[in-house]
Design a protein around this motif. Structure first.
Motif, PDB file in Angstrom:
ATOM      1  N   TRP A  14       0.851  -1.188   0.000  1.00 16.25           N
ATOM      2  CA  TRP A  14       0.000   0.000   0.000  1.00 16.25           C
ATOM      3  C   TRP A  14       0.885   1.236   0.000  1.00 16.25           C
ATOM      4  O   TRP A  14       2.036   1.186   0.417  1.00 16.25           O
ATOM      5  N   VAL A  15       0.311   2.330  -0.495  1.00 18.62           N
ATOM      6  CA  VAL A  15       1.006   3.617  -0.551  1.00 18.62           C
ATOM      7  C   VAL A  15       0.087   4.677   0.039  1.00 18.62           C
ATOM      8  O   VAL A  15      -1.072   4.788  -0.362  1.00 18.62           O
ATOM      9  N   ARG A  16       0.614   5.424   1.012  1.00 14.94           N
ATOM     10  CA  ARG A  16      -0.136   6.524   1.619  1.00 14.94           C
ATOM     11  C   ARG A  16       0.557   7.828   1.234  1.00 14.94           C
ATOM     12  O   ARG A  16       1.770   7.956   1.363  1.00 14.94           O
ATOM     13  N   GLU A  17      -0.255   8.765   0.753  1.00 13.26           N
ATOM     14  CA  GLU A  17       0.269  10.074   0.372  1.00 13.26           C
ATOM     15  C   GLU A  17      -0.415  11.132   1.226  1.00 13.26           C
ATOM     16  O   GLU A  17      -1.644  11.116   1.336  1.00 13.26           O
ATOM     17  N   ARG A  26       4.428   7.013   2.008  1.00  9.49           N
ATOM     18  CA  ARG A  26       4.726   5.938   2.958  1.00  9.49           C
ATOM     19  C   ARG A  26       4.276   4.618   2.341  1.00  9.49           C
ATOM     20  O   ARG A  26       3.226   4.554   1.706  1.00  9.49           O
ATOM     21  N   VAL A  27       5.063   3.561   2.550  1.00  6.83           N
ATOM     22  CA  VAL A  27       4.811   2.255   1.940  1.00  6.83           C
ATOM     23  C   VAL A  27       4.731   1.186   3.028  1.00  6.83           C
ATOM     24  O   VAL A  27       5.495   1.202   3.994  1.00  6.83           O
ATOM     25  N   GLY A  28       3.798   0.262   2.847  1.00  6.22           N
ATOM     26  CA  GLY A  28       3.677  -0.892   3.738  1.00  6.22           C
ATOM     27  C   GLY A  28       3.092  -2.055   2.965  1.00  6.22           C
ATOM     28  O   GLY A  28       2.887  -1.964   1.754  1.00  6.22           O
ATOM     29  N   ILE A  29       2.818  -3.157   3.667  1.00  7.42           N
ATOM     30  CA  ILE A  29       2.152  -4.283   3.014  1.00  7.42           C
ATOM     31  C   ILE A  29       0.718  -4.359   3.517  1.00  7.42           C
ATOM     32  O   ILE A  29       0.392  -3.897   4.599  1.00  7.42           O
TER      33      ILE A  29
END
Length: 128
Positions: A14-17, A26-29
């Motif tokens: 996932w990508v949060r802007e 920000r990047v996560g799974i």
């Protein structure tokens, strides 16, 4: 249900802007990915300052079942890594969309985010 304010990749990131650093994301799974991996026991993240190429491996998640690559969702420069995961990698399991984030990157091309999946498209490809 995946948060609708995030973007997603087919590799279950996932990508949060925006991220916390100026111009970053920000990047996560995803919850799906952490559930499929099982209990995460070690996280290897890209170094701050590293240049990433979209779609290429940039780290690893090691679980009690297997080792899986983390893929860069976009090209750019890493500006932060979640150092809390060194001591508590299980945060990826317990809070994948919050404290279990992986790293932040400043995209080389701001338009690259438009190519990522929205929540409904991500969920559709899970069912497919």
């Amino acid at each position: 249900m995946n948060p609708t304010d995030l973007k997603y990749t087919v590799e279950h990131e996932w990508v949060r802007e925006p991220g916390t650093a100026p111009g970053s994301i920000r990047v996560g799974i995803t919850d799906y990915a952490q559930d499929a991996l099982g209990d995460i026991v070690y996280v290897s993240l890209p170094e701050v300052g590293a240049t990433l190429t979209a779609g290429t491996p940039c780290g690893e998640l090691e679980s009690t079942k297997s080792v899986s690559d983390i893929y860069a969702p976009v090209a750019g420069e890493v500006v932060a890594a979640n150092e809390a995961l060194d001591a508590t990698p299980e945060l990826v399991n317990s809070d994948p969309y919050g404290a279990g984030w992986l790293f932040e990157v400043v995209p080389a091309d701001a338009g690259a985010l438009a190519e990522l999946l929205d929540a409904s498209s991500y969920e559709a490809q899970l069912d497919g």
